[in-house]
Enzyme design. Sequence first.
Site, PDB file in Angstrom:
ATOM      1  N   LYS A  55     -52.805  18.411  -3.251  1.00 31.51           N
ATOM      2  CA  LYS A  55     -53.752  17.596  -3.072  1.00 31.51           C
ATOM      3  C   LYS A  55     -54.519  17.691  -1.946  1.00 31.51           C
ATOM      4  CE  LYS A  55     -53.184  13.123  -1.506  1.00 31.51           C
ATOM      5  NZ  LYS A  55     -54.046  12.952  -0.510  1.00 31.51           N
ATOM      6  N   ASN A  56     -53.962  17.931  -0.738  1.00 24.85           N
ATOM      7  CA  ASN A  56     -54.744  17.918   0.834  1.00 24.85           C
ATOM      8  C   ASN A  56     -55.382  19.419   0.795  1.00 24.85           C
ATOM      9  OD1 ASN A  56     -54.086  15.406   0.852  1.00 24.85           O
ATOM     10  ND2 ASN A  56     -52.490  15.999   2.778  1.00 24.85           N
ATOM     11  N   CYS A  63     -55.824   5.687   2.327  1.00 27.22           N
ATOM     12  CA  CYS A  63     -54.949   4.790   2.442  1.00 27.22           C
ATOM     13  C   CYS A  63     -54.759   4.108   3.803  1.00 27.22           C
ATOM     14  CB  CYS A  63     -53.565   5.954   2.992  1.00 27.22           C
ATOM     15  SG  CYS A  63     -52.479   6.126   1.609  1.00 27.22           S
ATOM     16  N   ARG A 100     -57.758   5.390  11.908  1.00 23.49           N
ATOM     17  CA  ARG A 100     -58.348   6.582  11.460  1.00 23.49           C
ATOM     18  C   ARG A 100     -59.687   6.895  11.650  1.00 23.49           C
ATOM     19  NH1 ARG A 100     -55.315   8.037   5.729  1.00 23.49           N
ATOM     20  NH2 ARG A 100     -55.384  10.067   6.628  1.00 23.49           N
ATOM     21  N   ASP A 123     -46.904  13.161   6.638  1.00 18.26           N
ATOM     22  CA  ASP A 123     -46.561  12.712   5.082  1.00 18.26           C
ATOM     23  C   ASP A 123     -45.418  12.490   4.604  1.00 18.26           C
ATOM     24  OD1 ASP A 123     -49.386  12.115   5.024  1.00 18.26           O
ATOM     25  OD2 ASP A 123     -49.964  13.960   4.093  1.00 18.26           O
ATOM     26  N   ARG A 166     -52.497   8.222  -6.685  1.00 22.45           N
ATOM     27  CA  ARG A 166     -53.560   8.867  -6.071  1.00 22.45           C
ATOM     28  C   ARG A 166     -53.045  10.380  -5.627  1.00 22.45           C
ATOM     29  NH1 ARG A 166     -54.461   6.652  -0.843  1.00 22.45           N
ATOM     30  NH2 ARG A 166     -55.149   8.836  -0.412  1.00 22.45           N
TER      31      ARG A 166
HETATM   32  C1  UD1 Z   1     -54.733  14.851   6.767  1.00 27.12           C
HETATM   33  C2  UD1 Z   1     -54.148  14.449   5.616  1.00 27.12           C
HETATM   34  C3  UD1 Z   1     -53.126  13.362   5.593  1.00 27.12           C
HETATM   35  C4  UD1 Z   1     -52.231  13.740   6.681  1.00 27.12           C
HETATM   36  C5  UD1 Z   1     -52.947  14.080   7.865  1.00 27.12           C
HETATM   37  C6  UD1 Z   1     -51.863  14.511   9.346  1.00 27.12           C
HETATM   38  C7  UD1 Z   1     -55.934  14.983   3.983  1.00 27.12           C
HETATM   39  C8  UD1 Z   1     -56.648  14.477   2.926  1.00 27.12           C
HETATM   40  N1  UD1 Z   1     -55.068  14.204   4.523  1.00 27.12           N
HETATM   41  O1  UD1 Z   1     -55.542  13.420   7.053  1.00 27.12           O
HETATM   42  O2  UD1 Z   1     -52.347  13.400   4.233  1.00 27.12           O
HETATM   43  O3  UD1 Z   1     -51.179  12.771   6.915  1.00 27.12           O
HETATM   44  O4  UD1 Z   1     -54.035  15.004   7.847  1.00 27.12           O
HETATM   45  O5  UD1 Z   1     -51.421  15.603   8.712  1.00 27.12           O
HETATM   46  O6  UD1 Z   1     -55.611  16.305   4.096  1.00 27.12           O
HETATM   47  N2  UD1 Z   1     -58.154  11.217  14.481  1.00 27.12           N
HETATM   48  C9  UD1 Z   1     -58.951  10.709  15.452  1.00 27.12           C
HETATM   49  N3  UD1 Z   1     -60.450  10.758  15.444  1.00 27.12           N
HETATM   50  C10 UD1 Z   1     -60.860  11.791  14.364  1.00 27.12           C
HETATM   51  C11 UD1 Z   1     -59.867  12.137  13.438  1.00 27.12           C
HETATM   52  C12 UD1 Z   1     -58.648  12.074  13.711  1.00 27.12           C
HETATM   53  O7  UD1 Z   1     -58.444  10.035  16.464  1.00 27.12           O
HETATM   54  O8  UD1 Z   1     -62.004  11.890  14.561  1.00 27.12           O
HETATM   55  C13 UD1 Z   1     -56.821  10.816  14.838  1.00 27.12           C
HETATM   56  C14 UD1 Z   1     -56.384   9.975  13.458  1.00 27.12           C
HETATM   57  O9  UD1 Z   1     -56.335   8.641  13.836  1.00 27.12           O
HETATM   58  C15 UD1 Z   1     -54.761  10.319  13.548  1.00 27.12           C
HETATM   59  C16 UD1 Z   1     -54.836  11.797  13.984  1.00 27.12           C
HETATM   60  O10 UD1 Z   1     -55.849  11.878  14.691  1.00 27.12           O
HETATM   61  O11 UD1 Z   1     -54.079   9.450  14.585  1.00 27.12           O
HETATM   62  C17 UD1 Z   1     -54.548  12.818  12.728  1.00 27.12           C
HETATM   63  O12 UD1 Z   1     -55.439  12.459  11.891  1.00 27.12           O
HETATM   64  P1  UD1 Z   1     -56.039  13.886  11.017  1.00 27.12           P
HETATM   65  O13 UD1 Z   1     -55.300  15.031  11.368  1.00 27.12           O
HETATM   66  O14 UD1 Z   1     -57.476  13.764  11.171  1.00 27.12           O
HETATM   67  O15 UD1 Z   1     -55.688  13.493   9.512  1.00 27.12           O
HETATM   68  P2  UD1 Z   1     -56.815  13.317   8.262  1.00 27.12           P
HETATM   69  O16 UD1 Z   1     -57.454  14.471   8.130  1.00 27.12           O
HETATM   70  O17 UD1 Z   1     -57.368  11.851   8.228  1.00 27.12           O
END
Ligand code: UD1
Length: 421
Positions: A26-27, A120, A125, A309, A401
């Site tokens: 999915k990701n 989620c 986030r 995850d 999902r």
């Molecule tokens: C993706 C995955 C999710 C997984 C996560 C971490 C998808 C669709 N989802 O989510 O399943 O759990 O990676 O492996 O691929 N952060 C910030 N600022 C930002 C972006 C992120 O502070 O602009 C923080 C987030 O709040 C979190 C951390 O960075 O604490 C990790 O987030 P990120 O790696 O961006 O995860 P996602 O891309 O949302």
Amino acid sequence: MDKNNEKLIITGGKPLYGEIAVDTSKNAVLPILAASILNSGKTVLHNIMPITDAYNMLNILSTLGCTYKWENNDLHINCVNAHSWEIPQDLAKEIRSSIFMLGSILSRFRAAKVSYPGGCDIGIRPIDLHLKGLKDLNVKIKEEHGFIICDGTNMKGGNVHLDYPSVGATENLIMAAALTEGITEIRNAAKEPEITDLQNFINCMGGKISGAGTSTITIQGVETLKDCEYTPIPDRIIGGTYLIACAICGGKIRITNFLSEHLYSLIAKLRESGCEFNITPTYIDIECKQRPLTAQIIETLPYPGFPTDLQAPMTALQTISDGTCMIIENMFETRFKHCPELIKMGANITVRDRMAIIRGVSHLQGAEVNAMDLRGGAALILAGLAAKGTTVINNINHIDRGYFNVEEKFNSLGGDIQRIS
Ligand code: UD1
């Protein structure tokens, strides 16, 4: 059948045996769908499961003027006539990955408008890293009334240093740079396998990206891309969920379409728990003959560390393991919502901030529980499969999902799960 009222009824206590293939990730698929609009042409993606999150992304592509059709498990996407650069608010709220569209829409149209994303509810986030990186590519960004409005008229390649290796920000910036003149370098990039898959997909369309899988990714912008056919990688989180299922229920299973190299962090922990493995490049056998031993300490980290995850499914395993385990969740601040549900089933868990202490009990008991998010829902399925008696899981739309026909998958291994409405 009313999808919103569906429940899973699990009769637990059966060991798992047999063979199961892992679905496509999915990701990996979600950013690849977002990237398909980079090409003013056609894309064919093989082995795509019709999970809710994929449909939500396809709905977004449709409102931008793309069309799609499924032929068996092949997804045909046509973005020749894409014309809009605005994602409607109701669709963006459904899925966090809508934020990836910001980069790909900007790359194609030099403008984008999107509302703050959903997904989620596992923490704050924020998207500051996405926006900061886009500014480094000379995008002008306004935030008004909950919308992010981007002007990419003067976009050009640039140097981006991410303060944190965010998966989504790395993917978004790769897409933004793919059709942007000049060379972009992303430093402290995330190294997850899904990022390498996105690079490979865009390169299959004629993009010029290198370095994915390391902390520096280089993107040489190209003028146009071409049609391509692509098969995304297997889902390491689904594969990991099956491994943990075998550990919690006992038994012996073979998991095919499985890339062990993506999951060594989990395999190492399950070895500590007493499971035995036969690892090959494309499949893995796992055998678990005894009550699992505690994994002692699990700390979620960016790849190749232990994946956040799989934290919830691993918590379920620790509830019946012999000993005490400490789990530290470094990635998302409210990702322990499955713990109160597991406690209803007899688990002994104490949660403080980002840490859970789990004292293993001899067995769980069936109870009525609620899936609070996608992976927390998967954890409850595993707990239900192992528990004595019957478990009822509500709110399974969260699980749908990311896991397609989850009950059929586990039933094929000897589990007993029914979906009712
Ligand atoms: C993706 C995955 C999710 C997984 C996560 C971490 C998808 C669709 N989802 O989510 O399943 O759990 O990676 O492996 O691929 N952060 C910030 N600022 C930002 C972006 C992120 O502070 O602009 C923080 C987030 O709040 C979190 C951390 O960075 O604490 C990790 O987030 P990120 O790696 O961006 O995860 P996602 O891309 O949302």
